[in-house]
Design a protein around this motif. Sequence first.
Motif, short mmCIF file in Angstrom:
data_model
loop_
_atom_site.label_atom_id
_atom_site.label_comp_id
_atom_site.label_asym_id
_atom_site.label_seq_id
_atom_site.Cartn_x
_atom_site.Cartn_y
_atom_site.Cartn_z
N GLY A 21 -14.18 8.39 9.33
CA GLY A 21 -12.96 7.72 8.91
C GLY A 21 -12.67 6.42 9.61
O GLY A 21 -11.74 5.69 9.24
N VAL A 62 -12.64 3.18 7.39
CA VAL A 62 -11.43 2.95 6.59
C VAL A 62 -10.35 2.30 7.45
O VAL A 62 -9.69 1.35 7.03
CB VAL A 62 -10.93 4.27 5.98
N ILE A 118 -16.62 1.92 1.24
CA ILE A 118 -15.97 1.97 2.56
C ILE A 118 -15.36 3.34 2.83
O ILE A 118 -15.54 3.92 3.90
CB ILE A 118 -14.93 0.85 2.69
N GLY A 119 -14.65 3.89 1.85
CA GLY A 119 -13.96 5.16 2.07
C GLY A 119 -14.88 6.36 2.14
O GLY A 119 -14.85 7.12 3.10
N TYR A 134 0.83 -1.21 0.00
CA TYR A 134 0.00 0.00 0.00
C TYR A 134 0.86 1.25 0.00
O TYR A 134 0.60 2.21 -0.74
CB TYR A 134 -0.94 -0.02 1.21
N LYS A 151 -13.74 -0.25 -2.16
CA LYS A 151 -12.76 0.38 -1.27
C LYS A 151 -12.96 1.89 -1.16
O LYS A 151 -13.01 2.43 -0.07
CB LYS A 151 -11.33 0.07 -1.74
N TRP A 152 -13.04 2.56 -2.31
CA TRP A 152 -13.10 4.02 -2.29
C TRP A 152 -14.49 4.54 -2.00
O TRP A 152 -14.66 5.38 -1.13
CB TRP A 152 -12.61 4.58 -3.63
N ASP A 166 -11.27 -1.27 8.04
CA ASP A 166 -11.07 -2.06 6.82
C ASP A 166 -9.61 -2.48 6.69
O ASP A 166 -9.31 -3.62 6.38
CB ASP A 166 -11.51 -1.25 5.60
N TYR A 167 -8.68 -1.55 6.93
CA TYR A 167 -7.27 -1.87 6.78
C TYR A 167 -6.72 -2.71 7.93
O TYR A 167 -5.75 -3.44 7.74
CB TYR A 167 -6.44 -0.61 6.59
N HIS A 185 -13.17 -5.10 2.46
CA HIS A 185 -13.42 -5.04 1.01
C HIS A 185 -13.19 -6.40 0.35
O HIS A 185 -13.83 -6.73 -0.64
CB HIS A 185 -12.58 -3.94 0.34
N GLY A 232 -17.03 5.77 5.53
CA GLY A 232 -16.05 6.64 6.19
C GLY A 232 -16.64 7.96 6.62
O GLY A 232 -16.28 8.50 7.66
#
Length: 195
Positions: free
Chosen positions: A164, A167, A154-155, A52, A150-151, A170-171, A184, A159
């Motif tokens: 936030g 996000v 979730i983002g 990443y 993802k964007w 998720d990570y 994701h 988010g």
Amino acid sequence: MSDPRITSGDPLAGYTTPPPPGAGGVATADPLSAPASAGWELSGWWRRVGAYLIDAVVIVIIAGVFFGIFAAFAGAGFLVGDTTGFIASVLALMGFLLCVVVAALLYAPLMMARTNGKTLGRMMTGIRVVRANGKPISFGYAVVREVLVKWLLIGAIAGSFTFGLAVLIDYLWPLWDEENRALHDMVVDSRTILD
């Protein structure tokens, strides 16, 4: 005395090299429709983080090149300080951020479709994304995974409701998931494996 290779009835008897693909008969199952998870070695969380970070640097470099080309064609006068220096600086920053967003939205899907689940960061860390059903990563699938889920989902959507936190969760999710999946990955049924 007769030659046993001729009398055995096996047309491949006596050959020392492996037979060509398809010489052993018709396959009983389609390998693309069956899950191939039995042979996968899942990637650890730190490799994903490294990939990443490398991809983030690549995206900023690509955005800088796009912005430089734009500035060359539009004229670099907006970068020179004068009475409108503050406004020019804000516009330049907004233009660069727009280049970053466009580069980020296009980079991963294009790379993943061409390399079957890899980006430059994933190549450098020795990992790749695979679909759980074993099918190759297509551009459409990569857009759904990287951009829509993802964007956007979730983002942007989750988010914004969680300030936030979605996000971050998720990570961090691969740290406690038994298959090292992020949120994701669960939505699109993908895995990140060692390549």
